[in-house]
Design a protein around this motif. Sequence first.
Motif, PDB file in Angstrom:
ATOM      1  N   MET A   1      30.327  43.606  35.840  1.00 10.94           N
ATOM      2  CA  MET A   1      30.382  42.217  35.456  1.00 10.94           C
ATOM      3  C   MET A   1      31.566  42.038  34.752  1.00 10.94           C
ATOM      4  N   ILE A   2      32.515  41.288  35.077  1.00 13.98           N
ATOM      5  CA  ILE A   2      33.875  40.897  34.484  1.00 13.98           C
ATOM      6  C   ILE A   2      33.704  39.179  34.178  1.00 13.98           C
ATOM      7  N   ASP A   3      34.286  38.999  33.040  1.00 17.15           N
ATOM      8  CA  ASP A   3      34.901  37.550  32.666  1.00 17.15           C
ATOM      9  C   ASP A   3      35.938  37.067  33.508  1.00 17.15           C
ATOM     10  N   VAL A   4      35.867  36.067  34.097  1.00 16.83           N
ATOM     11  CA  VAL A   4      37.178  35.296  34.611  1.00 16.83           C
ATOM     12  C   VAL A   4      37.352  34.068  34.175  1.00 16.83           C
ATOM     13  N   LEU A   5      38.565  33.748  33.602  1.00 14.10           N
ATOM     14  CA  LEU A   5      38.821  32.691  33.022  1.00 14.10           C
ATOM     15  C   LEU A   5      39.911  31.869  33.805  1.00 14.10           C
ATOM     16  N   TYR A   6      39.697  30.689  33.700  1.00 16.48           N
ATOM     17  CA  TYR A   6      40.707  29.509  34.526  1.00 16.48           C
ATOM     18  C   TYR A   6      41.425  28.607  33.382  1.00 16.48           C
ATOM     19  N   PHE A   7      42.666  28.610  33.666  1.00 10.70           N
ATOM     20  CA  PHE A   7      43.644  27.628  32.795  1.00 10.70           C
ATOM     21  C   PHE A   7      44.086  26.511  33.511  1.00 10.70           C
ATOM     22  N   ALA A   8      44.458  25.569  32.781  1.00 14.89           N
ATOM     23  CA  ALA A   8      45.333  24.077  33.322  1.00 14.89           C
ATOM     24  C   ALA A   8      44.633  23.698  34.634  1.00 14.89           C
ATOM     25  N   TRP A   9      45.773  23.538  35.583  1.00 17.45           N
ATOM     26  CA  TRP A   9      45.193  23.111  36.926  1.00 17.45           C
ATOM     27  C   TRP A   9      44.157  24.210  37.691  1.00 17.45           C
ATOM     28  N   VAL A  10      44.430  25.388  37.518  1.00 14.77           N
ATOM     29  CA  VAL A  10      43.255  26.193  38.191  1.00 14.77           C
ATOM     30  C   VAL A  10      41.863  25.760  37.676  1.00 14.77           C
ATOM     31  N   ARG A  11      41.833  25.863  36.550  1.00 10.81           N
ATOM     32  CA  ARG A  11      40.445  25.294  36.112  1.00 10.81           C
ATOM     33  C   ARG A  11      39.969  23.836  36.635  1.00 10.81           C
ATOM     34  N   GLU A  12      40.853  22.972  36.721  1.00  8.19           N
ATOM     35  CA  GLU A  12      40.700  21.486  37.139  1.00  8.19           C
ATOM     36  C   GLU A  12      40.167  21.682  38.638  1.00  8.19           C
ATOM     37  N   ARG A  13      40.781  22.823  39.503  1.00  7.28           N
ATOM     38  CA  ARG A  13      40.409  22.654  41.021  1.00  7.28           C
ATOM     39  C   ARG A  13      39.068  23.394  40.954  1.00  7.28           C
ATOM     40  N   ILE A  14      38.819  24.492  40.315  1.00  6.81           N
ATOM     41  CA  ILE A  14      37.505  25.119  40.335  1.00  6.81           C
ATOM     42  C   ILE A  14      36.416  24.518  39.793  1.00  6.81           C
ATOM     43  N   GLY A  15      36.825  23.913  38.700  1.00  9.55           N
ATOM     44  CA  GLY A  15      35.816  23.170  37.812  1.00  9.55           C
ATOM     45  C   GLY A  15      35.043  23.748  36.970  1.00  9.55           C
ATOM     46  N   LEU A  16      35.514  24.950  36.426  1.00 13.32           N
ATOM     47  CA  LEU A  16      34.855  25.849  35.460  1.00 13.32           C
ATOM     48  C   LEU A  16      35.856  26.305  34.605  1.00 13.32           C
ATOM     49  N   PRO A  17      35.770  26.721  33.248  1.00  9.58           N
ATOM     50  CA  PRO A  17      36.680  27.265  32.277  1.00  9.58           C
ATOM     51  C   PRO A  17      36.525  28.862  32.493  1.00  9.58           C
ATOM     52  N   LYS A  18      35.382  29.218  32.739  1.00  4.58           N
ATOM     53  CA  LYS A  18      35.020  30.664  32.610  1.00  4.58           C
ATOM     54  C   LYS A  18      34.067  31.029  33.506  1.00  4.58           C
ATOM     55  N   GLU A  19      33.630  32.109  34.174  1.00  5.11           N
ATOM     56  CA  GLU A  19      32.451  32.489  34.634  1.00  5.11           C
ATOM     57  C   GLU A  19      32.380  34.153  34.585  1.00  5.11           C
ATOM     58  N   GLN A  20      31.036  34.575  34.719  1.00  2.00           N
ATOM     59  CA  GLN A  20      31.166  36.081  34.969  1.00  2.00           C
ATOM     60  C   GLN A  20      30.675  36.486  36.436  1.00  2.00           C
ATOM     61  N   VAL A  21      31.676  37.189  36.775  1.00  3.83           N
ATOM     62  CA  VAL A  21      31.702  37.706  38.242  1.00  3.83           C
ATOM     63  C   VAL A  21      31.224  38.909  38.480  1.00  3.83           C
ATOM     64  N   GLU A  22      30.529  39.351  39.425  1.00  4.05           N
ATOM     65  CA  GLU A  22      30.179  40.724  39.664  1.00  4.05           C
ATOM     66  C   GLU A  22      30.859  40.927  40.730  1.00  4.05           C
ATOM     67  N   THR A  23      31.443  41.993  40.629  1.00  4.19           N
ATOM     68  CA  THR A  23      32.715  42.481  41.894  1.00  4.19           C
ATOM     69  C   THR A  23      32.774  43.705  42.203  1.00  4.19           C
ATOM     70  N   SER A  24      33.238  44.342  43.371  1.00  8.43           N
ATOM     71  CA  SER A  24      33.504  45.663  43.621  1.00  8.43           C
ATOM     72  C   SER A  24      34.831  45.530  43.883  1.00  8.43           C
ATOM     73  N   ALA A  25      35.582  44.734  43.459  1.00  5.59           N
ATOM     74  CA  ALA A  25      37.150  44.785  43.768  1.00  5.59           C
ATOM     75  C   ALA A  25      37.970  45.921  42.988  1.00  5.59           C
ATOM     76  N   ALA A  26      38.851  46.551  43.396  1.00  5.30           N
ATOM     77  CA  ALA A  26      39.640  47.571  42.590  1.00  5.30           C
ATOM     78  C   ALA A  26      40.713  46.981  42.102  1.00  5.30           C
ATOM     79  N   THR A  27      41.305  45.783  42.635  1.00  2.00           N
ATOM     80  CA  THR A  27      42.486  45.194  42.117  1.00  2.00           C
ATOM     81  C   THR A  27      42.314  43.674  41.750  1.00  2.00           C
TER      82      THR A  27
END
Length: 82
Positions: A1-27
């Motif tokens: 689990m990783i915390d993903v934070l969004y700021f400025a227009w990124v937050r506006e487009r996604i509609g969330l300031p942050k979320e916890q994401v389950e990921t298998s991403a290496a990068t």
Amino acid sequence: MIDVLYFAWVRERIGLPKEQVETSAATVAELVDELRQREERYALAFSDLRALRVAIDQELTEFDAPLAGAREVAFFPPMTGG
């Protein structure tokens, strides 16, 4: 689990300031690909990575940076002077 934070227009487009994401991403780039596939709003927010900066655990980094051990990833537009 990783915390993903969004700021400025990124937050506006996604509609969330942050979320916890389950990921298998290496990068960060792989995480972005996973997020893009979720919904249209993520695809729009991450449509042009040249318009974004990323930080891992509050340290500015690049999209090819590894996520191993990261607790937090933040996405935001480039800072402008002023």
